[in-house]
Design a protein around this motif. Structure first.
Motif, short mmCIF file in Angstrom:
data_model
loop_
_atom_site.label_atom_id
_atom_site.label_comp_id
_atom_site.label_asym_id
_atom_site.label_seq_id
_atom_site.Cartn_x
_atom_site.Cartn_y
_atom_site.Cartn_z
N GLU A 115 0.85 -1.19 0.00
CA GLU A 115 0.00 0.00 0.00
C GLU A 115 0.89 1.24 0.00
O GLU A 115 2.08 1.19 0.28
CB GLU A 115 -0.90 0.01 1.25
CG GLU A 115 -1.86 -1.15 1.34
CD GLU A 115 -2.88 -1.17 0.20
OE1 GLU A 115 -3.28 -0.08 -0.27
OE2 GLU A 115 -3.23 -2.28 -0.26
N LYS A 116 0.22 2.39 -0.24
CA LYS A 116 0.97 3.64 -0.38
C LYS A 116 1.78 4.00 0.87
O LYS A 116 2.92 4.46 0.76
CB LYS A 116 -0.03 4.76 -0.69
CG LYS A 116 0.61 6.07 -0.98
CD LYS A 116 -0.43 7.12 -1.27
CE LYS A 116 0.19 8.49 -1.32
NZ LYS A 116 -0.78 9.56 -1.20
N ASP A 117 1.21 3.74 2.06
CA ASP A 117 1.96 4.17 3.26
C ASP A 117 3.26 3.39 3.40
O ASP A 117 4.28 3.93 3.82
CB ASP A 117 1.09 4.13 4.53
CG ASP A 117 0.46 2.78 4.75
OD1 ASP A 117 0.54 1.93 3.85
OD2 ASP A 117 -0.10 2.57 5.84
N GLU A 118 3.23 2.10 3.01
CA GLU A 118 4.50 1.35 3.06
C GLU A 118 5.45 1.83 1.96
O GLU A 118 6.65 1.97 2.19
CB GLU A 118 4.24 -0.16 2.91
CG GLU A 118 5.52 -0.96 3.14
CD GLU A 118 5.35 -2.47 3.11
OE1 GLU A 118 4.20 -2.96 3.09
OE2 GLU A 118 6.41 -3.15 3.12
N GLU A 135 5.70 4.78 0.89
CA GLU A 135 6.30 6.05 1.34
C GLU A 135 7.49 5.82 2.27
O GLU A 135 8.39 6.65 2.34
CB GLU A 135 5.24 6.90 2.05
CG GLU A 135 4.29 7.54 1.06
CD GLU A 135 3.08 8.19 1.74
OE1 GLU A 135 2.43 9.01 1.08
OE2 GLU A 135 2.79 7.86 2.91
N SER A 136 7.50 4.67 2.96
CA SER A 136 8.66 4.47 3.85
C SER A 136 9.78 3.67 3.19
O SER A 136 10.95 3.90 3.48
CB SER A 136 8.21 3.86 5.18
OG SER A 136 7.99 2.49 5.04
N GLU A 193 6.83 13.71 -2.34
CA GLU A 193 5.44 14.02 -1.98
C GLU A 193 4.66 14.56 -3.17
O GLU A 193 3.54 14.14 -3.44
CB GLU A 193 5.47 15.07 -0.84
CG GLU A 193 4.11 15.44 -0.30
CD GLU A 193 4.23 16.60 0.70
OE1 GLU A 193 5.31 16.76 1.32
OE2 GLU A 193 3.24 17.34 0.83
N PHE A 205 4.11 10.65 -5.01
CA PHE A 205 3.03 10.11 -4.18
C PHE A 205 1.72 10.89 -4.28
O PHE A 205 0.72 10.47 -3.73
CB PHE A 205 3.48 10.05 -2.71
CG PHE A 205 4.57 9.03 -2.46
CD1 PHE A 205 4.40 7.71 -2.83
CD2 PHE A 205 5.78 9.40 -1.88
CE1 PHE A 205 5.40 6.77 -2.63
CE2 PHE A 205 6.78 8.48 -1.67
CZ PHE A 205 6.60 7.15 -2.05
N TRP A 248 1.77 -0.49 -6.32
CA TRP A 248 3.18 -0.68 -5.98
C TRP A 248 3.46 -2.14 -5.70
O TRP A 248 2.63 -2.82 -5.10
CB TRP A 248 3.53 0.08 -4.69
CG TRP A 248 2.95 1.44 -4.60
CD1 TRP A 248 1.72 1.78 -4.12
CD2 TRP A 248 3.57 2.67 -5.00
NE1 TRP A 248 1.55 3.14 -4.19
CE2 TRP A 248 2.67 3.71 -4.73
CE3 TRP A 248 4.82 2.98 -5.54
CZ2 TRP A 248 2.95 5.03 -4.99
CZ3 TRP A 248 5.11 4.29 -5.81
CH2 TRP A 248 4.19 5.31 -5.53
#
Ligand code: COA
Length: 405
Positions: A157-160, A162-163, A188, A192, A207
Motif C-alpha cells: 500500500e501507499k503508506d509502506e 512512502e517508507s 510528496e 506520491f 506498488w
C-alpha cells in the motif's frame, strides 16, 4: 513596450503560472498545485508585458548522478513563451539569463528535457540519454531459459511505499548516471500525490516490491486500465512508470510480476532505458517493442569541473578543444582520465579531439556516442585516439533518466 525579463517573487506566482497553462494546455487548479512547493522562486524568471507574464523558465537545483560520482546541475524546466510573443527572441534572452545563473551557481552542468529536439542544441545542449517507450502485447511472453529465478514480488500500500521506496531509490540512483536525488518534497509532490485528475483513465498508483534482508531490492510503480475489446478479448492496459532493481532476481521478479497480470492486452513502460532488461529476460525479445527518442539533454558549463566529477571505463590521455560559441566553456584541456578519476588542466598544446560543447554534453554521462559523432563529422580526431577516447567515456550502465523534470 518590449517585454521585460525579471526574476519572479511569490507575489507573481498566479500570473506566472497562467502563462504555463496557456502554453502547455492545462487549466490551473490551486487545490491541485503540486508544482508550487518545488519551484525555486529565486532562480525562476519570465518576461512581463501588459501586466502579465508572457514567458517562464524555472530551475531545479539537482544532484545528478554521473559515472562514478555526482555533480550539481541546473535542471531547466517550465520553459514557455506565450503564443502572442513567440519567435521574438524571448527564449534566447531567457536562456542567456539562465545559463548565466547556472554559471554563477558554480554548477558544472545544466540539463533539461526538450519538448522538441531541434530547440536546445543552439544553446550548447547535447543528447545525453536516450529514452524508450516499450510495449509488450499479448500473448503473454515466456521468460528465456537461464534467466535468474524471478524473486517473489509483494504488492504494498501507499503508506509502506512512502517508507521503503525513498531509501532504496537514494542508493540505486547513485549507480545510474542520469538519475538524480529526490527530496522529500519531490517524493510528496511528484511521486506520491497521485491526483485522480492526472490518471488519464487509469487506476491509482499500484506498488510492488522485492523484499530483501536489508529492506527492498527493487520496486515497480504502475497503473491499470481495465477494458474489454470489441472482439471479446481483454484490451486493458498496464502502464509501468518506474521499475528498478539491484539484482538479477529482482529484475526478473518485477518484470515477471508485471507480465503476470491477466486481462491486459498491452503492457506499456515509458521513460525506460533502451537497454532495459526486458529484452534479455524474454525468450522472444521481439515481443517487446521499443520506440526510442532523445531523453535528457546536457550542457557542459565548466569542462574541468564536469570531467573531474566522473570516472572513466579505461585510461585516456589526450588534449581536447571545446568549441562554445556562447562563451561559457570554450578552451583547450589536457585530460588524464582513468577508472579512479580525472585530472583536467588548461593546455596550449595542439588538440587530439575537437568537438562542440553540445557533443561533449552528449558523451559526458557515458552514452556511447563519440564514434557516431565522429562518423558524421561533428567531432574531429584521429581514429586511434577516437577508439581510446570512446572506450574511456562509454559507461555501463548506459546513462538513463527515468523521469522528466
Ligand atoms: C519553444 C518556445 C519556448 C520558443 O520560444 P520563442 O521565444 O518563440 O523562441 P525565440 O524567438 O527566442 O527563438 C530562439 C531560437 O529557437 C528557434 N526555435 C524556437 N522554437 C523552436 C521550435 N519549436 N523548434 C525549432 N526551433 C525553434 C528559433 O527559430 C530561434 O532560432 P535562431 O536563434 O537560430 O533564429 C516557445 O515556442 C514555446 O513556448 N513553445 C511551447 C512550449 C514549449 O515547447 N516549451 C519548451 C519546453 S522544453
Amino acid at each position: 513596450m518590449a517585454p521585460e525579463l525579471k526574476r519572479i517573487t511569490e507575489a507573481d506566482y498566479s500570473l506566472f503560472v497562467k502563462n504555463l497553462d496557456l502554453t502547455f494546455g492545462f487549466d490551473y487548479n490551486p487545490d491541485e498545485d503540486t508544482f508550487r512547493p518545488l519551484l525555486e522562486f529565486e532562480r525562476a524568471l519570465g518576461h512581463t508585458s501588459g501586466g502579465t507574464f508572457v514567458s517562464t523558465l524555472g530551475v531545479f537545483s539537482l544532484e545528478m548522478s554521473v559515472p562514478g560520482g555526482v555533480v550539481s546541475c541546473g535542471g531547466t524546466t517550465i520553459v514557455s513563451v506565450a503564443p502572442s510573443h513567440r519567435r521574438q527572441g524571448l527564449l534566447n534572452e531567457m536562456m542567456k539569463a539562465h545559463l548565466d545563473d547556472v554559471r554563477d551557481h558554480d554548477e558544472p552542468i545544466a540539463a533539461l528535457w526538450a519538448s522538441e529536439s531541434e530547440i536546445y542544441g543552439r544553446y550548447g545542449y547535447g543528447r545525453a540519454t536516450d529514452s524508450a517507450k516499450i510495449t509488450v502485447a499479448r500473448p503473454y511472453p515466456k521468460l528465456a531459459s537461464g534467466v535468474a529465478e524471478p524473486l517473489p514480488a509483494r504488492s504494498i500500500e501507499k503508506d509502506e511505499a512512502e517508507s521503503v521506496l525513498p531509501p532504496f531509490h537514494d542508493t540505486f540512483r547513485l549507480t545510474q548516471p542520469g538519475m538524480y536525488r529526490r527530496t522529500p518534497l519531490w517524493w510528496e509532490n511528484r511521486i506520491f500525490s497521485d491526483l485522480p485528475s492526472r490518471r488519464s483513465g487509469y487506476t491509482a498508483n499500484r506498488w510492488a516490491v522485492i523484499d530483501s534482508d536489508h529492506g527492498i531490492e527493487g520496486y515497480v510503480r504502475y497503473r491499470v486500465r481495465g477494458e474489454m475489446g470489441d472482439d471479446g478479448h481483454s484490451a486493458g492496459e498496464l502502464h509501468v512508470y518506474e521499475l528498478f532493481a539491484t539484482t538479477a532476481g529482482g529484475w526478473s521478479g518485477l518484470w515477471n510480476f508485471v507480465l503476470n497480470h491477466d486481462l491486459i492486452g498491452t503492457f506499456i513502460a515509458s521513460l525506460r532505458a533502451p537497454q532495459d532488461p526486458i529484452f534479455d529476460l524474454l525468450a522472444g525479445p521481439r515481443r517487446a517493442r521499443a520506440v526510442v527518442n532523445d531523453g535528457m539533454w546536457v550542457r557542459i558549463m565548466d569542462p574541468r569541473a564536469a570531467l573531474e566529477a566522473r570516472t572513466y571505463q579505461s585510461p585516456f590521455h589526450g588534449v581536447i578543444q571545446v568549441i562554445d560559441e556562447l562563451g561559457y566553456a570554450p578552451g583547450t584541456f589536457e585530460l588524464d582520465l582513468s577508472p579512479d578519476g580525472a585530472e583536467v588542466v588548461p593546455s596550449s598544446k595542439s588538440p587530439d579531439i575537437i568537438l562542440p560543447v553540445a557533443d561533449l554534453g552528449a558523451i559526458y554521462m557515458g552514452r556511447p556516442a563519440l564514434a557516431g559523432l565522429a562518423r558524421v563529422g561533428r567531432v574531429s580526431c584521429d581514429i586511434e585516439v577516437l577508439k581510446q577516447a570512446n572506450r574511456a567515456f562509454n559507461w555501463y550502465p548506459q546513462p538513463w533518466c527515468p523521469e522528466i523534470f
